[in-house]
Design an enzyme around this catalytic site. Structure first.
Site, mmCIF file in Angstrom:
data_model
loop_
_atom_site.group_PDB
_atom_site.id
_atom_site.type_symbol
_atom_site.label_atom_id
_atom_site.label_comp_id
_atom_site.label_asym_id
_atom_site.label_seq_id
_atom_site.Cartn_x
_atom_site.Cartn_y
_atom_site.Cartn_z
ATOM 1 N N HIS A 1 -7.793 123.495 30.882
ATOM 2 C CA HIS A 1 -6.639 123.289 31.773
ATOM 3 C C HIS A 1 -6.557 124.402 32.822
ATOM 4 O O HIS A 1 -5.990 125.449 32.548
ATOM 5 C CB HIS A 1 -5.348 123.289 30.954
ATOM 6 C CG HIS A 1 -5.182 122.071 30.100
ATOM 7 N ND1 HIS A 1 -4.657 120.903 30.590
ATOM 8 C CD2 HIS A 1 -5.483 121.838 28.812
ATOM 9 C CE1 HIS A 1 -4.627 119.993 29.626
ATOM 10 N NE2 HIS A 1 -5.132 120.534 28.526
ATOM 11 N N GLY B 1 -3.534 114.144 28.729
ATOM 12 C CA GLY B 1 -2.651 113.138 28.141
ATOM 13 C C GLY B 1 -2.846 113.116 26.640
ATOM 14 O O GLY B 1 -3.824 113.686 26.125
ATOM 15 N N GLU C 1 -4.623 124.511 35.271
ATOM 16 C CA GLU C 1 -3.252 124.644 35.772
ATOM 17 C C GLU C 1 -2.413 125.613 34.945
ATOM 18 O O GLU C 1 -1.376 126.094 35.388
ATOM 19 C CB GLU C 1 -2.571 123.267 35.811
ATOM 20 C CG GLU C 1 -2.234 122.633 34.460
ATOM 21 C CD GLU C 1 -3.411 121.895 33.802
ATOM 22 O OE1 GLU C 1 -4.569 122.183 34.158
ATOM 23 O OE2 GLU C 1 -3.162 121.046 32.925
ATOM 24 N N LYS D 1 11.369 123.304 42.495
ATOM 25 C CA LYS D 1 12.445 124.303 42.578
ATOM 26 C C LYS D 1 12.022 125.566 43.342
ATOM 27 O O LYS D 1 12.757 126.065 44.188
ATOM 28 C CB LYS D 1 12.871 124.686 41.150
ATOM 29 C CG LYS D 1 14.158 125.468 41.070
ATOM 30 C CD LYS D 1 15.323 124.536 41.257
ATOM 31 C CE LYS D 1 16.640 125.226 41.121
ATOM 32 N NZ LYS D 1 17.726 124.239 41.096
ATOM 33 N N SER E 1 28.031 122.175 45.800
ATOM 34 C CA SER E 1 28.483 122.735 44.525
ATOM 35 C C SER E 1 28.364 124.253 44.529
ATOM 36 O O SER E 1 28.896 124.934 43.676
ATOM 37 C CB SER E 1 27.617 122.179 43.395
ATOM 38 O OG SER E 1 26.306 122.717 43.497
ATOM 39 N N GLY E 2 27.620 124.779 45.514
ATOM 40 C CA GLY E 2 27.355 126.219 45.492
ATOM 41 C C GLY E 2 26.052 126.522 44.788
ATOM 42 O O GLY E 2 25.553 127.635 44.835
ATOM 43 N N GLY E 3 25.464 125.524 44.125
ATOM 44 C CA GLY E 3 24.160 125.698 43.489
ATOM 45 C C GLY E 3 23.062 125.740 44.546
ATOM 46 O O GLY E 3 23.308 125.453 45.719
ATOM 47 N N VAL E 4 21.867 126.101 44.109
ATOM 48 C CA VAL E 4 20.765 126.300 45.053
ATOM 49 C C VAL E 4 20.438 125.010 45.816
ATOM 50 O O VAL E 4 20.348 125.009 47.042
ATOM 51 C CB VAL E 4 19.493 126.765 44.302
ATOM 52 C CG1 VAL E 4 18.347 126.985 45.274
ATOM 53 C CG2 VAL E 4 19.786 128.022 43.513
ATOM 54 N N ASP E 5 20.290 123.911 45.076
ATOM 55 C CA ASP E 5 19.813 122.687 45.726
ATOM 56 C C ASP E 5 20.795 122.173 46.781
ATOM 57 O O ASP E 5 20.404 121.879 47.909
ATOM 58 C CB ASP E 5 19.549 121.584 44.689
ATOM 59 C CG ASP E 5 18.541 122.037 43.639
ATOM 60 O OD1 ASP E 5 17.831 123.026 43.902
ATOM 61 O OD2 ASP E 5 18.493 121.423 42.557
ATOM 62 N N SER E 6 22.064 122.084 46.415
ATOM 63 C CA SER E 6 23.001 121.519 47.390
ATOM 64 C C SER E 6 23.203 122.491 48.549
ATOM 65 O O SER E 6 23.422 122.061 49.692
ATOM 66 C CB SER E 6 24.324 121.109 46.747
ATOM 67 O OG SER E 6 25.094 122.210 46.382
ATOM 68 N N SER E 7 23.091 123.783 48.304
ATOM 69 C CA SER E 7 23.247 124.748 49.403
ATOM 70 C C SER E 7 22.105 124.623 50.400
ATOM 71 O O SER E 7 22.320 124.631 51.616
ATOM 72 C CB SER E 7 23.273 126.189 48.877
ATOM 73 O OG SER E 7 24.335 126.363 47.987
ATOM 74 N N CYS F 1 -9.128 117.678 31.162
ATOM 75 C CA CYS F 1 -8.909 117.404 29.742
ATOM 76 C C CYS F 1 -9.035 115.904 29.452
ATOM 77 O O CYS F 1 -10.115 115.349 29.564
ATOM 78 C CB CYS F 1 -7.574 117.982 29.283
ATOM 79 S SG CYS F 1 -7.440 118.053 27.495
ATOM 80 N N TYR F 2 -7.921 115.227 29.149
ATOM 81 C CA TYR F 2 -8.020 113.780 28.916
ATOM 82 C C TYR F 2 -8.636 113.077 30.118
ATOM 83 O O TYR F 2 -9.463 112.162 29.978
ATOM 84 C CB TYR F 2 -6.630 113.190 28.626
ATOM 85 C CG TYR F 2 -6.666 111.684 28.389
ATOM 86 C CD1 TYR F 2 -7.087 111.176 27.167
ATOM 87 C CD2 TYR F 2 -6.295 110.792 29.389
ATOM 88 C CE1 TYR F 2 -7.142 109.798 26.949
ATOM 89 C CE2 TYR F 2 -6.347 109.418 29.178
ATOM 90 C CZ TYR F 2 -6.767 108.930 27.951
ATOM 91 O OH TYR F 2 -6.824 107.585 27.742
#
Ligand code: XMP
Length: 514
Positions: free
Chosen positions: A169, A55, A171, A370, A223-229, A82-83
């Site tokens: 870090h 942070g 990550e 994602k 919409s044809g996008g990844v998420d809605s598909s 870290c923080y």
């Protein structure tokens, strides 16, 4: 599915979502919460472990983000990063102050290989450091298990209480053995089973949706996008023809994209759902006539989209559920998860729920990042072409045509973009470049073709590499690929006589042209 859970407590650092993603890569489920979350709530969630993130604050200043001392007495393993590490020391009686030497970048850390956190980690390992403060004195009962030339306490532990703190870090990918360290914490120290797997997630979600929906009717805007598909296929698997998917073709999609969506979701595709394609191109072109200002174009497209959707929804009548493709970063960024101050500036099509008569929203991807959505998509058998689709803005080609949008210009940019994508794929660059597309500038210039003078449009090619789409660098594409694309576009796309390459980064440019 047993859900061993790790909680990531967010102190406002820039890598916080990354911490959660890396934990999930260890096949352990985790969620991000603000540092303001109460101890009671944390207890209630019954996590197997807690990670405190980095942070921007200094823990010894007034008003700094804090946690309660009690957090360390819950009997739950805690790892401070870290923080988070500094705060743990500060709260438990150590001393943190401004470091005599600020550490930033890849730095060699010497670790104690006998520490559980560092099982199988090399004694000298490269880690990503970024700190102005340092731990001058550790809290009582803590033992130092790593140091660097400038940082005497780069990691510490109190094994009896299962408390661990690291200044660097793990990550960040620059920390070469970072994943191993996080694995040691979540799988080793916390004892998580590692059963957060996409096949199990998909199977469980499908079953849970089936239970929830019962005999109800479900509506999904595709919409044809990844998420809605991915969301739509999950619903289709769960409730089949109780689902209606409405796909609004606004005429601003890439070449053949509307047909591709129909091939997957339509009657000849593998799913038994009610697929409604609304060919609304003309309506959108009509509304966009004479409009040049980018924000106004975006607004018109968004509003018209809602109107078309609303008309279709009315034909269907009351539905019980509306599906939304919300994903976990949306949840975090809208302030519901962590401490992130990033306000999402792009919404695909906002406001749908206000316009449609339904009882409840279903968000099957709400817990996924994602890359996990893509894995769920593959698990569900969605074609790779759809799953690995590049980000595509809601207003579509409307914002890749500078100035007024016309059907003719849409055709030009679709053709140019299709050539660009084809050549990028042939050159094997389609998966390694973050985002790339053709845009149509509003500039006409003089050229010569055959023996004729031309006065035609310039197409701009854009290709960027980016981690988070907030900042980006122009990709250095091989000259021969650019040359081939340019020559094909000028030869094959009517009314284009010039091709430009956009070398601007973001900032100062944006990825899209409008
Ligand atoms: P910019 O142009 O802001 O784009 O640098 C960053 C990323 O966001 C995408 N983008 C959008 N996505 N609706 C969306 O869903 C939008 O209105 C929108 N505008 C830009 C863009 O493609 C890039 O990936």
């Amino acid at each position: 599915m047993s859900r061993d859970k790790i909680i990531v407590i967010d102190f406002g650092g820039q890598y916080n979502q990354l911490v959660a993603r890396r934990v999930r890569e260890c096949n352990v489920y985790c969620e991000i919460y603000s540092y303001k979350t109460s101890l009671d709530k944390i207890r209630e969630m019954n996590p197997r472990g807690i990670i405190l993130t980095g942070g921007p604050d200094s823990c010894y200043t007034e008003g700094a983000a804090r946690c309660e001392r009690e957090l360390f007495n819950l009997g739950i393993p805690v790892l401070g990063l870290c923080y988070g590490a500094q705060l743990m020391m500060h709260v438990l009686g150590g001393h943190v102050c401004k470091a005599p030497v600020r550490e930033y970048g890849r730095i060699e850390v010497t670790i104690d290989p006998s520490a559980p956190l560092f099982a199988n980690v090399s004694e000298h390992t490269i880690c990503w450091m970024s700190h102005n403060d340092y731990i001058e004195k550790t809290a009582p009962d803590f033992q130092i298990i790593a140091h660097t030339n400038d940082c005497p306490a780069a990691a510490m532990q109190c094994v009896e209480r299962n408390l661990y703190a690291i200044q660097f870090h793990p990550e960040v990918l620059h920390t070469v053995e970072g994943t191993k360290i996080l694995w040691n914490f979540v799988r080793g120290i916390c004892g998580c089973a590692g059963d957060w797997r996409m096949d199990a997630f998909v199977a469980n979600s499908v079953e849970a949706i089936r239970q929830k929906v019962g005999k109800g009717k479900v509506l999904c805007a595709l919409s044809g996008g990844v998420d809605s598909s991915v969301a739509a296929v999950m619903l289709a698997k769960a409730v089949g023809d109780q689902l209606t998917c409405v796909f609004v073709d606004h005429g601003l999609l890439r070449k053949r994209e509307g047909d591709e969506v129909e091939e997957v979701f339509g009657p000849s595709g593998p799913y038994d759902l009610n697929f409604v394609r609304v060919n609304a191109q003309e309506r959108f072109y009509e509304k966009l006539k004479g409009i040049e200002e980018p924000e106004q174009k975006r607004k018109i497209i968004g509003e018209e989209f809602i109107r078309v959707f609303e008309e279709e929804a009315k034909k269907i009548g009351t539905v019980d559920f509306l599906v939304q493709g919300t994903i976990y970063p949306d949840v975090v960024e809208s302030g519901l998860g962590g401490e992130s101050s990033v306000i999402k500036s792009h919404h695909n099509v906002g406001g749908l729920p206000d316009y449609v008569d339904f009882k409840e929203i279903i968000e099957p991807l709400r817990d996924l990042f994602k890359d996990e959505v893509r894995r769920a998509g593959l698990e569900l058998g969605i074609p790779e072409k759809l799953v690995y689709r590049q980000p595509f803005p809601g207003p579509g080609l409307g914002i890749r045509i500078v100035g007024e949008v016309t059907a003719e210009k849409v055709h030009m940019v679709q053709e140019a973009d299709a050539i660009y994508r084809e050549e990028m794929a042939k050159a094997g660059l389609d998966k390694s470049v973050g985002q790339y597309f053709a845009a149509l500038t509003n500039m006409r210039s003089v050229g010569v073709m055959g023996d004729e003078r031309t006065y035609d449009y310039a197409v701009a090619l854009r290709a960027v590499n980016t981690v988070d789409f907030m900042t980006a660098e122009a990709a250095e594409l091989p000259w021969e690929v650019l040359g081939r694309v340019a020559s094909r576009i000028v030869n094959e796309v009517e009314h284009v006589n010039r091709v430009l390459y956009d070398c601007t980064g973001k900032p100062p440019g944006t990825i899209e042209f409008e």
